[in-house]
Design a protein around this motif. Structure first.
Motif, mmCIF file in Angstrom:
data_model
loop_
_atom_site.group_PDB
_atom_site.id
_atom_site.type_symbol
_atom_site.label_atom_id
_atom_site.label_comp_id
_atom_site.label_asym_id
_atom_site.label_seq_id
_atom_site.Cartn_x
_atom_site.Cartn_y
_atom_site.Cartn_z
ATOM 1 N N PHE A 322 12.843 -2.508 -10.761
ATOM 2 C CA PHE A 322 11.873 -1.860 -10.046
ATOM 3 C C PHE A 322 10.514 -2.429 -11.095
ATOM 4 N N THR A 323 10.595 -2.460 -12.435
ATOM 5 C CA THR A 323 10.424 -2.474 -13.374
ATOM 6 C C THR A 323 9.137 -3.247 -13.582
ATOM 7 N N ALA A 353 9.491 5.127 -0.619
ATOM 8 C CA ALA A 353 10.212 6.248 -1.261
ATOM 9 C C ALA A 353 10.818 6.583 -2.618
ATOM 10 N N ALA A 354 10.556 5.152 -2.981
ATOM 11 C CA ALA A 354 11.348 4.971 -4.660
ATOM 12 C C ALA A 354 10.217 4.373 -5.496
ATOM 13 N N TYR A 355 8.936 5.100 -5.173
ATOM 14 C CA TYR A 355 7.795 4.983 -6.290
ATOM 15 C C TYR A 355 7.844 5.681 -7.324
ATOM 16 N N ASP A 356 9.161 6.863 -7.542
ATOM 17 C CA ASP A 356 9.065 6.599 -8.844
ATOM 18 C C ASP A 356 10.090 6.201 -9.946
ATOM 19 N N LEU A 357 10.319 5.067 -8.897
ATOM 20 C CA LEU A 357 10.375 3.747 -10.577
ATOM 21 C C LEU A 357 9.947 3.155 -10.403
ATOM 22 N N PHE A 358 8.950 2.492 -10.078
ATOM 23 C CA PHE A 358 8.021 1.853 -10.527
ATOM 24 C C PHE A 358 6.219 2.538 -10.799
ATOM 25 N N SER A 359 6.182 3.672 -10.843
ATOM 26 C CA SER A 359 4.581 4.373 -10.946
ATOM 27 C C SER A 359 4.517 4.166 -12.343
ATOM 28 N N ASP A 360 4.947 4.767 -12.936
ATOM 29 C CA ASP A 360 4.652 4.107 -14.604
ATOM 30 C C ASP A 360 4.297 2.908 -14.758
ATOM 31 N N GLU A 361 5.223 1.847 -14.186
ATOM 32 C CA GLU A 361 4.626 0.578 -14.788
ATOM 33 C C GLU A 361 3.466 0.466 -13.582
ATOM 34 N N ILE A 362 3.122 0.199 -12.489
ATOM 35 C CA ILE A 362 2.163 0.311 -11.507
ATOM 36 C C ILE A 362 0.819 0.303 -12.297
ATOM 37 N N ARG A 363 0.805 2.125 -12.607
ATOM 38 C CA ARG A 363 -0.346 2.645 -13.715
ATOM 39 C C ARG A 363 -0.526 1.896 -14.410
ATOM 40 N N CYS A 377 -10.897 3.842 -9.884
ATOM 41 C CA CYS A 377 -10.941 3.476 -9.127
ATOM 42 C C CYS A 377 -9.322 4.678 -8.803
ATOM 43 N N GLU A 378 -9.954 5.420 -8.054
ATOM 44 C CA GLU A 378 -8.249 6.216 -7.826
ATOM 45 C C GLU A 378 -6.959 5.933 -6.784
ATOM 46 N N LEU A 379 -5.736 6.152 -7.696
ATOM 47 C CA LEU A 379 -5.066 5.583 -6.419
ATOM 48 C C LEU A 379 -3.731 6.809 -6.003
ATOM 49 N N VAL A 380 -3.399 6.896 -4.628
ATOM 50 C CA VAL A 380 -3.107 7.621 -3.983
ATOM 51 C C VAL A 380 -1.638 7.445 -3.938
ATOM 52 N N VAL A 381 -1.153 7.291 -3.489
ATOM 53 C CA VAL A 381 0.204 7.862 -2.861
ATOM 54 C C VAL A 381 0.283 8.745 -1.663
ATOM 55 N N ARG A 382 0.923 7.672 -0.562
ATOM 56 C CA ARG A 382 1.371 8.487 0.852
ATOM 57 C C ARG A 382 1.666 8.390 1.529
ATOM 58 N N PRO A 383 2.995 8.717 1.955
ATOM 59 C CA PRO A 383 3.989 8.264 2.721
ATOM 60 C C PRO A 383 3.219 8.165 3.639
ATOM 61 N N LEU A 384 3.696 7.429 4.607
ATOM 62 C CA LEU A 384 3.050 7.061 6.317
ATOM 63 C C LEU A 384 3.880 6.805 7.108
ATOM 64 N N PRO A 385 4.559 7.020 7.987
ATOM 65 C CA PRO A 385 5.655 6.812 8.732
ATOM 66 C C PRO A 385 5.696 6.316 9.577
ATOM 67 N N PHE A 386 6.374 5.085 10.308
ATOM 68 C CA PHE A 386 6.005 4.204 11.428
ATOM 69 C C PHE A 386 5.423 4.150 12.804
ATOM 70 N N GLU A 387 5.604 6.118 12.550
ATOM 71 C CA GLU A 387 4.546 6.606 13.758
ATOM 72 C C GLU A 387 3.272 6.090 13.718
ATOM 73 N N THR A 388 2.642 7.035 12.189
ATOM 74 C CA THR A 388 1.106 6.710 11.887
ATOM 75 C C THR A 388 0.665 4.923 12.144
ATOM 76 N N TRP A 389 1.620 3.677 11.970
ATOM 77 C CA TRP A 389 0.943 2.675 11.787
ATOM 78 C C TRP A 389 1.226 1.948 13.890
ATOM 79 N N ALA A 390 1.935 3.000 13.995
ATOM 80 C CA ALA A 390 1.730 3.033 15.774
ATOM 81 C C ALA A 390 0.291 3.578 16.005
ATOM 82 N N ARG A 391 0.003 4.436 15.502
ATOM 83 C CA ARG A 391 -1.384 5.640 15.793
ATOM 84 C C ARG A 391 -2.199 3.908 15.133
ATOM 85 N N GLY A 392 -2.184 3.244 14.356
ATOM 86 C CA GLY A 392 -3.084 1.972 13.674
ATOM 87 C C GLY A 392 -3.526 1.526 14.575
#
Length: 415
Positions: A322-323, A353-363, A377-392
């Motif tokens: 993950f790192t 869903a597993a962002y906590d495992l690599f967030s520190d290394e990303i940032r 630049c602001e980094l924002v974590v935004r979980p989006l369900p597949f229904e939102t992808w369909a909305r796209g």
């Protein structure tokens, strides 16, 4: 009225009302840069044809006659958005403001093109219901493209018709040409998907890359509203990126843009789905993470949930995977910031869903590699369900209704 034949100012007015309305005409002029006369001229046919409506006085305490608010009429048209994954279809029916009206998911038993197209047609029928336009399976509706023919008109004795269907697929998608050039997860090559869906449903269809369509939805209704530039990075079975610069979603001269997953970052000899090595996706996609943890543990049956559980329990090998993924993503995200200088980068996809495992290394990697002021630049974590992808997909269909697709370059046309 065919909105694609209206002047660009009509699209600008409608987009501004969609994302920022209701507004007075004076405020609409300020936000679009149009003169009061131009706003009035553009608004008149939109009002006459029912795309926008007047709501009444704005309530502003200004001297003289109270200003009237103008807004989009959500019920004027409906759209269907469908996301195709490797094993499922996710569909959504929305109104003109992309407000969800109903959703439905259906499994895919095969990735065969014909099977998928028939499943899409059945899903469209389910979403249309008794008030929408039922698939005919008898050829293309109207003139075969969104905005043509009579698909958007009200049907007698029913609700508004479904104007068009927006279908999204991962991979190299030629939206204006209606063709999936290559989708690695579906193993499709050169599929004329828009035409096939139109033939199967009798409704105009548009297609595009799934991340690019989701970026349109975020630009209009999500975390990108009001920003002059932003990027959306998705982490899942692949690693994608949509970019909005100067208020326009970047499509690329050849229909390819934002392929962050295939940016080479080195540090690995793992082979990517594109056939190259050193790609972000070869290290940081959910499948790549699972395979690497399987290799480290010797457990070929291990799932993503198992890998996450091991890492959270402190397993050194799993945490290393993950790192490594976090570093690859951080390098890729920093590259996006350095290239286009966005105000915000949104990180989404099932992988968060597993962002906590690599967030520190990303940032940490982002901070090290972003150049100068790009690091702001602001980094924002935004979980989006597949229904939102369909909305796209539905938002993309609405966008194509009044915003003509970008002109293809001579090089693209020759491909």
């Amino acid at each position: 009225m065919n909105l694609t034949r209206q002047p660009p100012s009509a699209a600008l007015v409608l987009q501004t009302l969609l994302t920022q309305g209701p507004l007075t005409r004076a405020e609409l002029g300020r936000r679009t840069g149009l003169s009061s006369g131009a706003v009035t001229k553009v608004s008149a046919p939109l009002l006459d044809d029912g795309w926008i409506t007047e709501l009444g006085p704005s309530g502003d305490r200004q001297p003289g006659r109270p200003a009237t608010l103008v807004a989009v009429r959500p019920e004027r048209a409906r759209f269907i958005g469908i996301k195709i994954t490797s094993d499922e279809l996710i569909g959504m029916l929305v109104d003109l403001t992309a407000t969800p009206l109903t959703t439905h998911r259906t499994p895919l038993r095969s990735r065969d093109v014909g099977t998928v197209v028939r499943a899409v047609a059945r899903l469209v029928g389910t979403l249309c219901g008794p008030t929408g336009r039922e698939p005919t399976g008898k050829g293309r509706a109207g003139k075969g493209r969104a905005g043509e023919g009579r698909a958007g008109e009200q049907q007698a004795g029913s609700g508004p018709a479904v104007h068009s269907v927006g279908v999204t697929v991962s991979g190299d998608v030629d939206g204006p040409g209606g063709t999936v050039r290559y989708s690695p997860f579906l193993d499709w090559h050169g599929v004329r998907l828009a035409a096939l869906i139109e033939e199967a449903t009798g409704i105009p269809a548009v297609i595009d890359n799934d991340v690019r369509a989701l970026t349109v939805a975020e630009q209009w209704f999500g975390a990108g509203v009001g920003l002059s530039s932003f990027a959306l990075v998705t982490v899942g079975a692949g690693v994608g990126c949509g970019m909005s610069v100067g208020g326009r979603v970047v499509t690329g001269a050849f229909g390819v843009s934002g392929e962050l997953g295939h940016v080479p970052v080195g540090g690995s000899d793992r082979v990517c789905t594109c056939g190259n090595t050193g790609c972000v996706e070869a290290v940081a996609s959910t499948q790549a993470i699972v395979e690497q943890v399987q290799e480290q543990t010797g457990d070929a049956e291990l799932s993503l949930a198992d890998a996450v559980r091991l890492a959270r329990a402190g397993d050194a090998a799993a945490r290393t995977v993950f790192t490594r993924a976090g570093r690859a993503l951080g390098l890729g995200i920093a590259s996006v910031a350095n290239l286009i200088g966005p105000e915000r980068i949104i990180i989404s996809g099932e992988g968060v869903a597993a962002y906590d495992l690599f967030s520190d290394e990303i940032r940490r990697t982002f901070a090290d590699q972003a150049f100068g002021a790009a690091a702001r630049c602001e980094l924002v974590v935004r979980p989006l369900p597949f229904e939102t992808w369909a909305r796209g997909g539905a938002a993309m269909a609405a966008h194509r209704l009044f915003a003509a697709p970008p002109a293809r370059s001579a090089g693209a046309a020759a491909r």
